[in-house]
Design an enzyme around this catalytic site. Structure first.
Site, PDB file in Angstrom:
ATOM      1  N   GLU A 126       0.844  -1.200   0.000  1.00 49.53           N
ATOM      2  CA  GLU A 126       0.000   0.000   0.000  1.00 49.53           C
ATOM      3  C   GLU A 126       0.879   1.251   0.000  1.00 49.53           C
ATOM      4  O   GLU A 126       2.039   1.212   0.442  1.00 49.53           O
ATOM      5  CB  GLU A 126      -0.880  -0.032   1.264  1.00 49.53           C
ATOM      6  N   ASN A 141     -12.417  -1.266  -0.909  1.00 50.42           N
ATOM      7  CA  ASN A 141     -11.722  -1.897   0.222  1.00 50.42           C
ATOM      8  C   ASN A 141     -12.365  -1.430   1.527  1.00 50.42           C
ATOM      9  O   ASN A 141     -12.637  -0.234   1.698  1.00 50.42           O
ATOM     10  CB  ASN A 141     -10.247  -1.467   0.233  1.00 50.42           C
ATOM     11  N   GLU A 142     -12.594  -2.334   2.430  1.00 56.15           N
ATOM     12  CA  GLU A 142     -13.141  -2.009   3.760  1.00 56.15           C
ATOM     13  C   GLU A 142     -14.238  -0.945   3.631  1.00 56.15           C
ATOM     14  O   GLU A 142     -14.223   0.078   4.312  1.00 56.15           O
ATOM     15  CB  GLU A 142     -12.026  -1.563   4.718  1.00 56.15           C
ATOM     16  N   TYR A 145      -6.708  -9.135  11.455  1.00 53.60           N
ATOM     17  CA  TYR A 145      -5.361  -8.889  11.981  1.00 53.60           C
ATOM     18  C   TYR A 145      -5.215  -9.509  13.365  1.00 53.60           C
ATOM     19  O   TYR A 145      -6.175  -9.544  14.140  1.00 53.60           O
ATOM     20  CB  TYR A 145      -5.104  -7.381  12.069  1.00 53.60           C
ATOM     21  N   GLU A 157      -6.121  -9.173   3.693  1.00 54.62           N
ATOM     22  CA  GLU A 157      -5.318  -8.486   4.709  1.00 54.62           C
ATOM     23  C   GLU A 157      -5.284  -9.369   5.951  1.00 54.62           C
ATOM     24  O   GLU A 157      -6.333  -9.674   6.532  1.00 54.62           O
ATOM     25  CB  GLU A 157      -5.900  -7.105   5.044  1.00 54.62           C
ATOM     26  N   GLN A 212       2.175  -6.108   5.445  1.00 56.33           N
ATOM     27  CA  GLN A 212       2.378  -5.730   4.073  1.00 56.33           C
ATOM     28  C   GLN A 212       3.810  -6.075   3.682  1.00 56.33           C
ATOM     29  O   GLN A 212       4.654  -6.279   4.546  1.00 56.33           O
ATOM     30  CB  GLN A 212       2.121  -4.245   3.903  1.00 56.33           C
TER      31      GLN A 212
END
Ligand code: AHR
Length: 497
Positions: free
Chosen positions: A26, A173-174, A240, A297, A346
């Site tokens: 990103e 995204n999200e 996460y 992610e 990432q």
């Protein structure tokens, strides 16, 4: 309970899609700028502005697919800002990440060049939150249309004659959060509309990816699958691993205690429950499993390193991260009927990075080594394996001590990946090999271990956590007994003779 594993070497359970080993880069902190892009005039060795050392390391690891440009950045990104002569590109503030200047020097052409150098598939994430349908539609046209059209001509004016091949395209995204704070019903309708104009040009076929839920938001998954299954090829999931009790107190990447070691792994193992429960909902609307689940992610998220920009999400990476990577990849293997891609967050210098850089220096993290060791599973056939793991307990909580999975590749070589989560004790795994001619196998192994909870590599000591050859096994008849060191990740290769 006595620990025991049975591997049915002749029972294949489907392909482990190599894209499970995907990555995510990103415009955040020092991932793209410094980590990947240094510019053509940089003293750091580069090809067309892209770091040679990073490309070499990622190629060696066989990176199969790379997601870009975000993340939250994707829903603020306007792709036309990142094309044309670099000196003329817009300078702006990256308002989401760190408040630093984004000069747009890394844009569509540079990303596609990077993917060509890495020989990996691009996965482009479009902007739904603040972008228009026209903007998204034109990006796909710019990338993939070879005929006569304004976007095709613009691409040619910018130096690229032929269209690129782009398969994976994310529509937002999200969008439940940074991508527009939408309700699932609203996003489902927007998704249906935007994806209509994500067109297949010439022979290019786009794999349309809908924004899926955060963690355990089963309602989001239910609504998306109910309203939009027939318009999507895959749907995403974000999860996460945060050791601490809250986002304000996530815990440090190094210098932590046993309790945090344990809670990190306990939380990483939750991926299994999340994938299982989201898959149940997907099965209801898509029993043939046409639609893939893409965990685009995942990884550890700690408090940033002291003294660094809080918006840069820079963190060290230790043997604990190697264990998180190992157990998560084993979970993805087990669910490879539904999980077709995953992208660790990432690639460089951000969150659970495989590479850290500082100026011209580069270091490979323990997570890198796990990806490199596990690459033997890419596109191999998952094998049936039952593991009755011993328990690993701390302060009244219990998780399995060992995580494992196995696959067989096209040459008939079997690979078994085993993680010992226990921070203090070795773990002995008697592995019964069924379906193989006895006495006719050759075994080799590689292990990654740490001598303390936060063992990690630095620019001055880059080999503290590095793969070693592994020989703590005994083969008697069809029983392979393996002794896994504490805090370790091991990959065995079993070659029938
Ligand atoms: O990976 C960092 C951020 O985490 C991404 O930009 C966003 O999608 C997620 O919340």
């Amino acid at each position: 309970m006595t620990q025991r594993a049975v591997l049915n070497t002749d029972l294949r359970k489907g392909k482990i899609n190599r894209n499970i080993y995907g990555h995510f880069a990103e415009h955040l902190g020092r991932c793209i700028y410094e980590g990947i892009w240094v510019g053509e005039g940089s003293p750091i060795p580069n090809t067309k502005g892209i770091r040679n050392d990073v490309v070499k390391a990622l190629k060696e690891m066989q990176i199969p697919v790379l997601r870009w440009p975000g993340g939250c950045f994707a829903d603020e990104y306007h792709w036309k800002d990142g094309i044309g002569p670099r000196e003329g590109r817009k300078r702006m503030i990256n308002t989401h990440w760190g408040g630093v200047v984004e000069n747009n020097h890394f844009g569509t052409h540079e990303f596609m060049e990077l993917c060509a150098m890495l020989e990996c598939e691009p996965y482009i994430n479009g902007n739904v939150g603040s972008g228009t349908v026209q903007e998204m539609s034109e990006w796909v046209e710019y990338l993939t249309f070879g005929g006569v059209s304004p976007m095709s001509e613009l691409r040619q004016e910018n130096g690229r004659q032929e269209p690129w091949a782009v398969t994976y395209f994310g529509v937002g995204n999200e969008n439940w959060g940074c991508g527009g704070n939408m309700r699932p019903e609203y996003y489902a309708d927007l998704y249906r509309r935007y994806q209509t104009y994500v067109r297949n040009y010439d022979s290019n076929r786009i794999h349309r990816i809908a924004c899926g839920p955060n963690v355990d938001d089963y309602h989001w998954m239910e609504v998306l699958m109910r309203e939009a299954t027939r318009f999507m090829d895959s749907i995403t999931l974000h999860y996460y691993t945060i050791p601490g009790p809250s986002w304000d107190n996530k815990g440090a990447a190094t210098g932590f205690e046993t309790q945090e070691w344990f809670s990190t792994l306990e939380k990483a193992l939750r991926m299994d429950e999340l994938v299982t429960r989201h898959s149940v909902i997907m099965d209801k609307y898509d029993p043939e499993k046409r639609v893939g689940l893409i965990v685009d992610e995942w990884g550890t998220w700690y408090d940033v390193e002291p003294g660094t920009n809080p918006g840069f999400l820079y963190q060290q990476n230790s043997i604990r991260d190697a264990l998180v990577a190992g157990v998560t990849l084993n979970i993805f293997h087990k669910h490879s009927d539904r999980v077709r891609m995953a992208n660790i967050a990432q690639t460089v210098n951000v969150l659970q990075a495989v590479i850290l850089t500082e100026g011209e220096k580069m270091v490979l993290t323990p997570t890198y080594h796990v990806f490199n060791m596990f690459k033997v599973h890419q596109d191999a056939e998952l094998l049936d394996m039952t593991l009755d793991s011993a328990a690993y307990s701390l302060e009244g909580r219990e998780i399995p001590e060992v995580s494992a999975s196995a696959s067989v590749n096209s040459e008939g070589v079997i690979h078994v990946s085993l993680c010992n989560l226990n921070h203090a004790a070795s773990s002995i795994v008697p592995l019964e090999l069924r379906g193989l001619a006895l006495g006719a196998v050759e075994v080799t192994g590689t292990v990654l271990a740490g001598d303390r909870l936060d063992a990690h590599n630095t620019f001055s000591e880059p080999e503290v956590v590095a793969p070693q050859s592994f020989d703590a096994y005994k083969l008697e008849g069809n029983r392979l007994t393996v002794e896994l060191p504490p805090m370790s990740v091991t990959v065995l290769a079993i070659k029938p003779q």
